[in-house]
Design a protein around this motif. Structure first.
Motif, PDB file in Angstrom:
ATOM      1  N   GLN A  75      -5.251   2.560  12.978  1.00  0.00           N
ATOM      2  CA  GLN A  75      -4.642   1.784  11.922  1.00  0.00           C
ATOM      3  C   GLN A  75      -3.270   1.317  12.389  1.00  0.00           C
ATOM      4  O   GLN A  75      -2.512   2.086  12.999  1.00  0.00           O
ATOM      5  CB  GLN A  75      -4.512   2.677  10.684  1.00  0.00           C
ATOM      6  CG  GLN A  75      -4.118   1.993   9.445  1.00  0.00           C
ATOM      7  CD  GLN A  75      -4.191   2.973   8.267  1.00  0.00           C
ATOM      8  OE1 GLN A  75      -4.220   4.187   8.438  1.00  0.00           O
ATOM      9  NE2 GLN A  75      -4.220   2.438   7.083  1.00  0.00           N
ATOM     10  N   THR A  76      -2.937   0.055  12.132  1.00  0.00           N
ATOM     11  CA  THR A  76      -1.612  -0.453  12.465  1.00  0.00           C
ATOM     12  C   THR A  76      -0.946  -0.972  11.204  1.00  0.00           C
ATOM     13  O   THR A  76      -1.585  -1.591  10.360  1.00  0.00           O
ATOM     14  CB  THR A  76      -1.668  -1.587  13.504  1.00  0.00           C
ATOM     15  OG1 THR A  76      -2.444  -2.659  12.974  1.00  0.00           O
ATOM     16  CG2 THR A  76      -2.265  -1.119  14.808  1.00  0.00           C
ATOM     17  N   THR A  77       0.343  -0.691  11.068  1.00  0.00           N
ATOM     18  CA  THR A  77       1.133  -1.148   9.949  1.00  0.00           C
ATOM     19  C   THR A  77       2.553  -1.379  10.424  1.00  0.00           C
ATOM     20  O   THR A  77       3.200  -0.448  10.914  1.00  0.00           O
ATOM     21  CB  THR A  77       1.146  -0.103   8.812  1.00  0.00           C
ATOM     22  OG1 THR A  77      -0.188   0.247   8.478  1.00  0.00           O
ATOM     23  CG2 THR A  77       1.868  -0.620   7.594  1.00  0.00           C
ATOM     24  N   GLU A  78       3.044  -2.603  10.322  1.00  0.00           N
ATOM     25  CA  GLU A  78       4.427  -2.938  10.660  1.00  0.00           C
ATOM     26  C   GLU A  78       4.874  -2.345  11.996  1.00  0.00           C
ATOM     27  O   GLU A  78       5.899  -1.672  12.087  1.00  0.00           O
ATOM     28  CB  GLU A  78       5.363  -2.490   9.544  1.00  0.00           C
ATOM     29  CG  GLU A  78       5.106  -3.189   8.229  1.00  0.00           C
ATOM     30  CD  GLU A  78       6.057  -2.739   7.136  1.00  0.00           C
ATOM     31  OE1 GLU A  78       7.148  -2.233   7.452  1.00  0.00           O
ATOM     32  OE2 GLU A  78       5.696  -2.900   5.966  1.00  0.00           O
ATOM     33  N   GLY A  79       4.108  -2.557  13.044  1.00  0.00           N
ATOM     34  CA  GLY A  79       4.486  -2.075  14.370  1.00  0.00           C
ATOM     35  C   GLY A  79       4.211  -0.608  14.621  1.00  0.00           C
ATOM     36  O   GLY A  79       4.519  -0.092  15.679  1.00  0.00           O
TER      37      GLY A  79
ATOM     38  N   GLU B 158       3.938  -1.048  22.372  1.00  0.00           N
ATOM     39  CA  GLU B 158       4.644  -2.255  22.783  1.00  0.00           C
ATOM     40  C   GLU B 158       3.878  -2.908  23.913  1.00  0.00           C
ATOM     41  O   GLU B 158       3.270  -2.225  24.734  1.00  0.00           O
ATOM     42  CB  GLU B 158       6.061  -1.940  23.283  1.00  0.00           C
ATOM     43  CG  GLU B 158       7.018  -1.520  22.207  1.00  0.00           C
ATOM     44  CD  GLU B 158       8.424  -1.328  22.738  1.00  0.00           C
ATOM     45  OE1 GLU B 158       8.710  -1.694  23.894  1.00  0.00           O
ATOM     46  OE2 GLU B 158       9.242  -0.792  21.978  1.00  0.00           O
ATOM     47  N   MET B 159       3.924  -4.210  23.954  1.00  0.00           N
ATOM     48  CA  MET B 159       3.370  -4.958  25.073  1.00  0.00           C
ATOM     49  C   MET B 159       4.541  -5.343  25.967  1.00  0.00           C
ATOM     50  O   MET B 159       5.523  -5.912  25.497  1.00  0.00           O
ATOM     51  CB  MET B 159       2.642  -6.215  24.603  1.00  0.00           C
ATOM     52  CG  MET B 159       1.370  -5.943  23.834  1.00  0.00           C
ATOM     53  SD  MET B 159       0.086  -5.089  24.779  1.00  0.00           S
ATOM     54  CE  MET B 159      -0.206  -6.209  26.132  1.00  0.00           C
ATOM     55  N   ARG B 160       4.462  -5.000  27.229  1.00  0.00           N
ATOM     56  CA  ARG B 160       5.453  -5.363  28.239  1.00  0.00           C
ATOM     57  C   ARG B 160       4.728  -6.170  29.287  1.00  0.00           C
ATOM     58  O   ARG B 160       3.924  -5.609  30.039  1.00  0.00           O
ATOM     59  CB  ARG B 160       6.097  -4.134  28.879  1.00  0.00           C
ATOM     60  CG  ARG B 160       6.810  -3.225  27.920  1.00  0.00           C
ATOM     61  CD  ARG B 160       8.163  -3.786  27.605  1.00  0.00           C
ATOM     62  NE  ARG B 160       8.823  -2.929  26.631  1.00  0.00           N
ATOM     63  CZ  ARG B 160      10.105  -2.830  26.511  1.00  0.00           C
ATOM     64  NH1 ARG B 160      10.895  -3.533  27.281  1.00  0.00           N
ATOM     65  NH2 ARG B 160      10.619  -2.045  25.602  1.00  0.00           N
ATOM     66  N   GLU B 161       4.979  -7.476  29.299  1.00  0.00           N
ATOM     67  CA  GLU B 161       4.225  -8.397  30.137  1.00  0.00           C
ATOM     68  C   GLU B 161       2.748  -8.228  29.767  1.00  0.00           C
ATOM     69  O   GLU B 161       2.392  -8.424  28.616  1.00  0.00           O
ATOM     70  CB  GLU B 161       4.520  -8.187  31.613  1.00  0.00           C
ATOM     71  CG  GLU B 161       5.983  -8.450  31.959  1.00  0.00           C
ATOM     72  CD  GLU B 161       6.303  -8.175  33.403  1.00  0.00           C
ATOM     73  OE1 GLU B 161       5.370  -8.044  34.213  1.00  0.00           O
ATOM     74  OE2 GLU B 161       7.494  -8.093  33.714  1.00  0.00           O
TER      75      GLU B 161
ATOM     76  N   GLN C  76       2.127  -0.240  26.319  1.00  0.00           N
ATOM     77  CA  GLN C  76       2.834   1.037  26.333  1.00  0.00           C
ATOM     78  C   GLN C  76       2.560   1.770  25.029  1.00  0.00           C
ATOM     79  O   GLN C  76       2.695   1.205  23.943  1.00  0.00           O
ATOM     80  CB  GLN C  76       4.335   0.825  26.492  1.00  0.00           C
ATOM     81  CG  GLN C  76       4.708   0.266  27.844  1.00  0.00           C
ATOM     82  CD  GLN C  76       6.209   0.154  28.018  1.00  0.00           C
ATOM     83  OE1 GLN C  76       6.962   0.004  27.061  1.00  0.00           O
ATOM     84  NE2 GLN C  76       6.651   0.222  29.263  1.00  0.00           N
ATOM     85  N   LEU C  77       2.160   3.037  25.148  1.00  0.00           N
ATOM     86  CA  LEU C  77       1.938   3.895  23.993  1.00  0.00           C
ATOM     87  C   LEU C  77       3.165   4.774  23.828  1.00  0.00           C
ATOM     88  O   LEU C  77       3.567   5.463  24.763  1.00  0.00           O
ATOM     89  CB  LEU C  77       0.687   4.742  24.197  1.00  0.00           C
ATOM     90  CG  LEU C  77      -0.605   3.978  24.484  1.00  0.00           C
ATOM     91  CD1 LEU C  77      -1.754   4.953  24.708  1.00  0.00           C
ATOM     92  CD2 LEU C  77      -0.921   3.003  23.382  1.00  0.00           C
ATOM     93  N   LEU C  78       3.756   4.734  22.637  1.00  0.00           N
ATOM     94  CA  LEU C  78       5.015   5.428  22.385  1.00  0.00           C
ATOM     95  C   LEU C  78       4.837   6.498  21.321  1.00  0.00           C
ATOM     96  O   LEU C  78       4.071   6.330  20.373  1.00  0.00           O
ATOM     97  CB  LEU C  78       6.086   4.433  21.934  1.00  0.00           C
ATOM     98  CG  LEU C  78       6.305   3.234  22.861  1.00  0.00           C
ATOM     99  CD1 LEU C  78       7.193   2.200  22.187  1.00  0.00           C
ATOM    100  CD2 LEU C  78       6.873   3.678  24.182  1.00  0.00           C
TER     101      LEU C  78
END
Length: 66
Positions: free
Chosen positions: A2-6, A42-45, A49-51
């Motif tokens: 599930q994704t919500t606001e980043g 986050e997408m870097r290029e 990345q999983l944070l």
């Protein structure tokens, strides 16, 4: 998932019990642990990345180029 606001939430994960080498099984367990502890991404290029909760990098999935 599930994704919500980043933010990202991943539910329980399952895996099969295959006869792999210890190195591969350890790598799988570490990746599954990273997925379960992921709260943001986050997408870097072209890499994902999983944070974690403290914004620490848990895993980075690198896109392969041909």
């Amino acid at each position: 998932m599930q994704t919500t606001e980043g933010k990202l939430s991943i539910g329980e994960l399952g895996s099969t019990r295959m006869a792999c080498t210890l190195e591969i099984m350890d790598r799988e367990m570490a990746f599954m642990q990273a997925l379960q502890n992921t709260t943001q991404f986050e997408m870097r290029e072209s890499n994902l990345q999983l944070l974690g909760a403290g914004n620490e990098l848990l895993a980075e999935l690198v896109a392969q180029t041909e």
